[in-house]
Design a protein around this motif. Structure first.
Motif, short mmCIF file in Angstrom:
data_model
loop_
_atom_site.label_atom_id
_atom_site.label_comp_id
_atom_site.label_asym_id
_atom_site.label_seq_id
_atom_site.Cartn_x
_atom_site.Cartn_y
_atom_site.Cartn_z
N ARG A 44 0.83 -1.21 0.00
CA ARG A 44 0.00 0.00 0.00
C ARG A 44 0.87 1.26 0.00
O ARG A 44 0.61 2.21 -0.73
CB ARG A 44 -0.95 0.00 1.20
CG ARG A 44 -1.96 1.12 1.17
CD ARG A 44 -2.92 1.05 2.35
NE ARG A 44 -3.74 -0.13 2.38
CZ ARG A 44 -4.88 -0.29 1.72
NH1 ARG A 44 -5.32 0.67 0.94
NH2 ARG A 44 -5.57 -1.40 1.83
N SER A 45 1.92 1.27 0.78
CA SER A 45 2.75 2.48 0.88
C SER A 45 3.68 2.67 -0.31
O SER A 45 3.98 3.79 -0.69
CB SER A 45 3.54 2.49 2.19
OG SER A 45 4.52 1.47 2.18
N GLU A 46 4.14 1.58 -0.93
CA GLU A 46 5.13 1.70 -2.01
C GLU A 46 4.53 1.65 -3.42
O GLU A 46 5.02 2.32 -4.32
CB GLU A 46 6.19 0.58 -1.90
CG GLU A 46 7.01 0.63 -0.63
CD GLU A 46 7.82 1.90 -0.47
OE1 GLU A 46 8.15 2.56 -1.47
OE2 GLU A 46 8.12 2.24 0.69
N LEU A 47 3.49 0.85 -3.63
CA LEU A 47 3.03 0.62 -5.00
C LEU A 47 1.82 1.44 -5.44
O LEU A 47 1.71 1.78 -6.62
CB LEU A 47 2.70 -0.87 -5.21
CG LEU A 47 3.83 -1.88 -5.04
CD1 LEU A 47 3.36 -3.26 -5.46
CD2 LEU A 47 5.07 -1.47 -5.79
N ILE A 48 0.93 1.76 -4.51
CA ILE A 48 -0.34 2.39 -4.88
C ILE A 48 -0.15 3.69 -5.67
O ILE A 48 -0.94 4.00 -6.55
CB ILE A 48 -1.21 2.64 -3.63
CG1 ILE A 48 -1.70 1.31 -3.06
CG2 ILE A 48 -2.38 3.55 -3.91
CD1 ILE A 48 -2.65 0.56 -3.94
N GLN A 49 0.88 4.44 -5.38
CA GLN A 49 1.08 5.70 -6.12
C GLN A 49 1.53 5.45 -7.56
O GLN A 49 1.49 6.34 -8.39
CB GLN A 49 2.09 6.57 -5.39
CG GLN A 49 3.45 5.92 -5.21
CD GLN A 49 4.34 6.74 -4.31
OE1 GLN A 49 4.40 7.95 -4.44
NE2 GLN A 49 5.05 6.07 -3.42
N ILE A 108 -16.87 -10.79 1.49
CA ILE A 108 -16.64 -11.35 2.82
C ILE A 108 -15.83 -10.36 3.67
O ILE A 108 -16.00 -10.27 4.88
CB ILE A 108 -15.90 -12.70 2.71
CG1 ILE A 108 -16.80 -13.70 1.98
CG2 ILE A 108 -15.48 -13.23 4.08
CD1 ILE A 108 -16.10 -14.95 1.53
N ARG A 109 -14.97 -9.64 3.02
CA ARG A 109 -14.13 -8.63 3.68
C ARG A 109 -14.31 -7.33 2.90
O ARG A 109 -14.54 -7.34 1.71
CB ARG A 109 -12.68 -9.11 3.65
CG ARG A 109 -11.69 -8.19 4.29
CD ARG A 109 -10.28 -8.74 4.26
NE ARG A 109 -9.86 -8.93 2.87
CZ ARG A 109 -8.94 -9.83 2.48
NH1 ARG A 109 -8.38 -10.64 3.35
NH2 ARG A 109 -8.60 -9.93 1.21
N ASN A 110 -14.14 -6.23 3.59
CA ASN A 110 -14.35 -4.93 2.96
C ASN A 110 -13.00 -4.25 2.71
O ASN A 110 -12.79 -3.11 3.11
CB ASN A 110 -15.24 -4.07 3.86
CG ASN A 110 -15.94 -2.98 3.09
OD1 ASN A 110 -15.97 -2.99 1.87
ND2 ASN A 110 -16.50 -2.03 3.82
N GLY A 111 -12.09 -4.94 2.04
CA GLY A 111 -10.76 -4.41 1.78
C GLY A 111 -10.77 -3.29 0.76
O GLY A 111 -11.66 -3.21 -0.09
N THR A 112 -9.76 -2.44 0.86
CA THR A 112 -9.68 -1.28 -0.03
C THR A 112 -8.42 -1.26 -0.89
O THR A 112 -8.17 -0.29 -1.60
CB THR A 112 -9.73 0.03 0.80
OG1 THR A 112 -8.62 0.03 1.72
CG2 THR A 112 -11.04 0.16 1.56
N LEU A 113 -7.62 -2.31 -0.84
CA LEU A 113 -6.38 -2.33 -1.61
C LEU A 113 -6.66 -2.44 -3.11
O LEU A 113 -6.01 -1.79 -3.92
CB LEU A 113 -5.50 -3.49 -1.15
CG LEU A 113 -4.11 -3.59 -1.79
CD1 LEU A 113 -3.28 -2.35 -1.49
CD2 LEU A 113 -3.38 -4.83 -1.26
N CYS A 114 -7.64 -3.25 -3.49
CA CYS A 114 -7.93 -3.47 -4.91
C CYS A 114 -9.00 -2.52 -5.42
O CYS A 114 -9.98 -2.24 -4.72
CB CYS A 114 -8.41 -4.90 -5.13
SG CYS A 114 -7.13 -6.12 -4.85
N ASN A 115 -8.83 -2.09 -6.66
CA ASN A 115 -9.83 -1.26 -7.33
C ASN A 115 -10.75 -2.20 -8.11
O ASN A 115 -10.50 -2.52 -9.27
CB ASN A 115 -9.13 -0.27 -8.26
CG ASN A 115 -10.10 0.75 -8.83
OD1 ASN A 115 -11.27 0.45 -9.05
ND2 ASN A 115 -9.60 1.94 -9.09
#
Length: 191
Positions: A36-41, A152-159
Motif C-alpha cells: 500500500r505504501s510503495e506501490l499504490i502511487q 466477505i471482507r471490505n478491503g480497499t487495496l484493490c480497485n
C-alpha cells in the motif's frame, strides 16, 4: 521490467530457491502494508494473492500528468528490499529472500484480449491456495483479494470497479467463474 501506461500486468515472484517468504500472519499483513505504501502511487492494484513462498499481483500501470510512467519498477524493488531486511532481522539470516528477477507479464495487447486474460489470471491467482491444498475453499485464505470480491471482507487495496470494467464481467458472473478450475493449459499461458 518496462511498464507501459494504462496497461495491465501480472507481477509475481517467489522465494529464492522456492524458500518460504511469509513466516507468520503478521508477515503477510506487513507485506500488504508495504504494498500500500510503495506501490499504490504507481499503479492500481486489481487483484492479488500472497502464498507462503510466492506472491501474485495484477496491476494497472499509472502515468503522471506529463505522460511518463511513474517508476513502478523501482517501487517494486524498494518493496522487496525493505521486506527482505525485515525478514532477515526477524528470521536471523543473510542473503536473498526473493528470486533476483520479479516477473511482469503484460496481460493484453488489445481490449478483447484484456477481457479474457484478466479474468482468467484473477481466477488463477485466487485459486492458488486451494490448488496448493492450503485450504478447502477460496473463502478460507485470508491473503487474497478473493475475500474482497466475494464481499466477505471490505478491503480497499484493490480497485474492483476498474477490474470489472477491464475484465468485462459483472460481480455475480465473476464469482461463479471463480469456483471453476483454471486448466493447466491456461495456467501455462499466464506465465
Amino acid at each position: 521490467m518496462e511498464f507501459i501506461e494504462d496497461s495491465i500486468y501480472h507481477i509475481y515472484n517467489r522465494g529464492n530457491n522456492k524458500q518460504q517468504i511469509f513466516f507468520t500472519d503478521e508477515n503477510y499483513l506487513f507485506f500488504l502494508k508495504k504494498v500500500r505504501s510503495e506501490l499504490i502511487q504507481h499503479c492500481e492494484i486489481l487483484s492479488y494473492c500472497l502464498m507462503p513462498n510466492h506472491f501474485h499481483f495484477i496491476v494497472l500501470a499509472k502515468s503522471k500528468e506529463d505522460g511518463r510512467i511513474r517508476d513502478l519498477n523501482s517501487a517494486i524493488g524498494i518493496l522487496l528490499r525493505s521486506y527482505t531486511r525485515a525478514m532477515q532481522k526477524q528470521e536471523n539470516f543473510k542473503g536473498s529472500l526473493f528470486q533476483q528477477k520479479t516477473k511482469a507479464k503484460k496481460l493484453a495487447g488489445n481490449a478483447n484480449e484484456t477481457v479474457s486474460y484478466l479474468s482468467i489470471c484473477a481466477h488463477y491467482i485466487h485459486q492458488n491456495p486451494q490448488n496448493a491444498g492450503l485450504v478447502n475453499s477460496l473463502k478460507d485464505w485470508a491473503y487474497s483479494s478473493y475475500l474482497d470480491y466475494a464481499g466477505i471482507r471490505n478491503g480497499t487495496l484493490c480497485n474492483q470497479e476498474l477490474f470489472y470494467a477491464f475484465a468485462g464481467v459483472d460481480k455475480e458472473q465473476f464469482l461463479i467463474e471463480s469456483e471453476n478450475f483454471v486448466s493447466e493449459k491456461l495456467e501455462k499461458d499466464l506465465f
